[in-house]
Design an enzyme around this catalytic site. Structure first.
Site, short mmCIF file in Angstrom:
data_model
loop_
_atom_site.label_atom_id
_atom_site.label_comp_id
_atom_site.label_asym_id
_atom_site.label_seq_id
_atom_site.Cartn_x
_atom_site.Cartn_y
_atom_site.Cartn_z
N ASN A 191 6.84 -18.64 2.35
CA ASN A 191 7.98 -17.87 1.88
C ASN A 191 8.05 -16.58 2.69
O ASN A 191 7.23 -16.34 3.58
CB ASN A 191 7.89 -17.60 0.36
CG ASN A 191 6.63 -16.84 -0.02
OD1 ASN A 191 6.13 -16.00 0.73
ND2 ASN A 191 6.10 -17.12 -1.20
N LYS A 192 9.03 -15.75 2.39
CA LYS A 192 9.25 -14.53 3.18
C LYS A 192 8.02 -13.62 3.19
O LYS A 192 7.60 -13.12 4.23
CB LYS A 192 10.45 -13.79 2.60
CG LYS A 192 11.22 -12.95 3.59
CD LYS A 192 12.46 -12.39 2.91
CE LYS A 192 13.41 -11.79 3.90
NZ LYS A 192 14.62 -11.29 3.24
N LYS A 193 7.43 -13.43 2.01
CA LYS A 193 6.26 -12.55 1.88
C LYS A 193 5.09 -13.09 2.69
O LYS A 193 4.41 -12.34 3.41
CB LYS A 193 5.88 -12.42 0.41
CG LYS A 193 4.72 -11.50 0.12
CD LYS A 193 4.53 -11.34 -1.39
CE LYS A 193 3.33 -10.46 -1.71
NZ LYS A 193 2.05 -11.10 -1.40
N GLU A 194 4.84 -14.39 2.59
CA GLU A 194 3.73 -15.00 3.32
C GLU A 194 3.95 -14.93 4.83
O GLU A 194 3.01 -14.66 5.59
CB GLU A 194 3.56 -16.46 2.88
CG GLU A 194 3.05 -16.61 1.45
CD GLU A 194 3.25 -18.00 0.87
OE1 GLU A 194 2.59 -18.31 -0.13
OE2 GLU A 194 4.09 -18.76 1.41
N ASP A 259 6.79 -26.04 -4.40
CA ASP A 259 6.21 -27.38 -4.45
C ASP A 259 7.29 -28.45 -4.28
O ASP A 259 7.09 -29.46 -3.59
CB ASP A 259 5.49 -27.61 -5.78
CG ASP A 259 4.31 -26.66 -5.98
OD1 ASP A 259 3.77 -26.18 -4.98
OD2 ASP A 259 3.94 -26.42 -7.14
#
Length: 461
Positions: A191-194, A259
């Site tokens: 995701n964006k944060k990761e 998921d």
């Protein structure tokens, strides 16, 4: 496409952090006399598959023949996973299988209690050997990493190398800031944060998104580079950057959406579906999931139903709309028009308008209003027919019909954040401009107009 996919049963292997998601539903209607805290009275408990097990459940729900490989502890949660998943699990004595207990009250999560062991497993060689024994029978491999110690660097590198040698796609839902252990995978789904943590970027806005997603592809030798952007959709880099826009109508709980995304992508790649089309389907699956509560799976029937929009649900009175908007902390975009014969120019205009915020409201001139503005021969289509056509587009969230010559009263009532008009209003007064925070002018597609379409039809008679 959905009809074809719903008839397929690809064999997919999943390895990762299998967990148990427990939901304890409570009544929290009183305060404790012992301390200023809520008293939670347990009403029911619901044990579900979580983490990699939720990806398994999604793949099974889609129709895949799924096989799980993992390591669990010799505890109740480990037994639950073995009983509910088809696969093989190595048992590490004394290890705690991840168990997340969510305390729920009035459909809200108020607390989460975790039991887990995040140290690296002691059975790396045994897990790799088991994978080597099974892999040749599968069409795709999913690595679902929740940083619970199963997918160690040694395990990841060995699994990816073996699958790659057999031309089997490997899809990874990554965790942590070091993606090097996933090098050589077909794709990652951060995701964006990761992605920001892995890239060490300050943001992924504007040009940074393309730079970042391309860097991930190059640095980790990926076939495709993907970043999930929550409400903005899915960014894909193959030879160039493409965005598959999100399609969620209502968001209740984002648990498990990632998921569902990787499950649909794996199912699609196992069946040879083109990657951007796979991303679009993954978005639709995520939209279904965020409309539910908790870790849940998604099926192709649900995706089909999601695409069959109930038009009338999106057509609201201004009073209904105001009540709904008060419940949301969203950026509201408003535009208006007659939209008598919907054409390509309208579609592109509305799609661009939606990108400016979270919720797009279209103010639609009523039949009486159109007659005043366009003459007795208009509208061609009734206000209800026009409203239904607009509501059929996933990028239109709500349609509201107004009788006045201008939308001033409606804009004053709803108080949207952004008012959108065509670029032909550049040197004109935009009605309602003084009420909103911002006015955006959007270029129309050249050569498209309702009047021209009507003239063309008349000329052919």
């Amino acid at each position: 496409m959905l009809e074809f996919l719903s008839q397929q049963k690809p064999k997919i292997l999943i390895i990762g952090d299998f967990m148990v998601d427990n939901y304890t539903w409570c009544d929290c209607s009183r305060i404790s006399p012992e301390a200023p805290v809520l008293v939670a009275k347990t009403l029911k408990e619901d044990k579900r598959l979580g983490g990699a097990a939720n990806v398994y459940a999604n793949l099974k729900s889609l129709g895949a023949d799924v096989f799980a490989l993992g390591v669990v502890g010799d505890d109740e949660s480990g037994k639950f996973l073995q009983e509910n998943l088809k696969g093989e699990f190595l048992i590490q004595k004394g290890r705690k299988t991840p168990f997340k207990n969510r305390i729920m009250a009035h459909n809200q999560q108020v607390l989460r209690l975790d039991e887990e062991d995040t140290s690296e497993i002691l059975l790396e060689n045994e897990l790799i050997a088991l994978f080597d024994e099974k892999i040749k029978d599968f069409k795709a491999v999913v690595l679902s990493d929740y940083a619970k110690g199963i997918l160690t660097p040694k395990v990841c590198k060995a699994l990816i190398k073996k699958a790659k040698a057999l031309n089997i796609p490997v899809l990874v839902d990554p965790k942590g800031s070091d993606f090097s252990k996933y090098s050589g995978a077909t794709l990652l789904t951060p995701n964006k944060k990761e992605a920001l943590e892995a890239l060490k970027f300050e943001n992924l806005e504007g040009e940074n998104l393309e730079k970042g997603i391309k860097k991930l592809k190059e640095d980790f030798a990926l076939r495709y580079s993907i970043i999930t952007l929550s409400e903005a959709g899915i960014a894909l880099f193959d030879k160039s950057l493409k965005i598959a826009p999100a399609k969620a109508l209502e968001v209740y709980d984002v648990t498990g959406a990632g998921d569902s995304v990787i499950a649909v992508l794996a199912f699609c790649l196992a069946n040879g579906v083109e990657i951007f089309k796979a991303c679009e389907l993954a978005n639709e699956a995520a939209a279904v999931v965020v409309g539910k509560i908790g870790s849940v799976s998604v099926s192709f029937d649900e995706i089909k139903s999601f695409n069959r929009v109930d038009f009338e649900k999106k057509i609201k009175s201004k009073e209904e709309l105001l009540t709904l908007l008060k419940q949301k902390d969203k950026k509201i975009v408003f535009t208006n028009g007659c939209f008598d014969i919907v054409h390509f120019g309208h579609i592109k205009y509305l799609e661009k308008a939606k990108r400016l915020g979270d919720v797009l409201i279209v103010g639609l001139n009523s039949d009486a209003s159109v007659k005043k503005l366009k003459g007795e021969s208009r509208p061609v289509n009734s206000e209800f027919q026009r409203a239904c056509m607009l509501a059929a587009f996933y990028f239109v969230d709500f349609v509201v019909i107004f009788d006045e010559d201008t939308p001033l009263e409606l804009i004053s009532f709803l108080k949207p954040d952004i008012l959108v008009k065509g670029a032909d209003y550049k040197d004109k007064i935009v009605v309602g401009a003084d009420i909103v925070s911002k006015v955006e002018l959007i270029d129309f597609e050249e050569g498209f107009s309702t009047s021209k379409i009507i003239e063309k039809i008349k000329d052919k008679k």
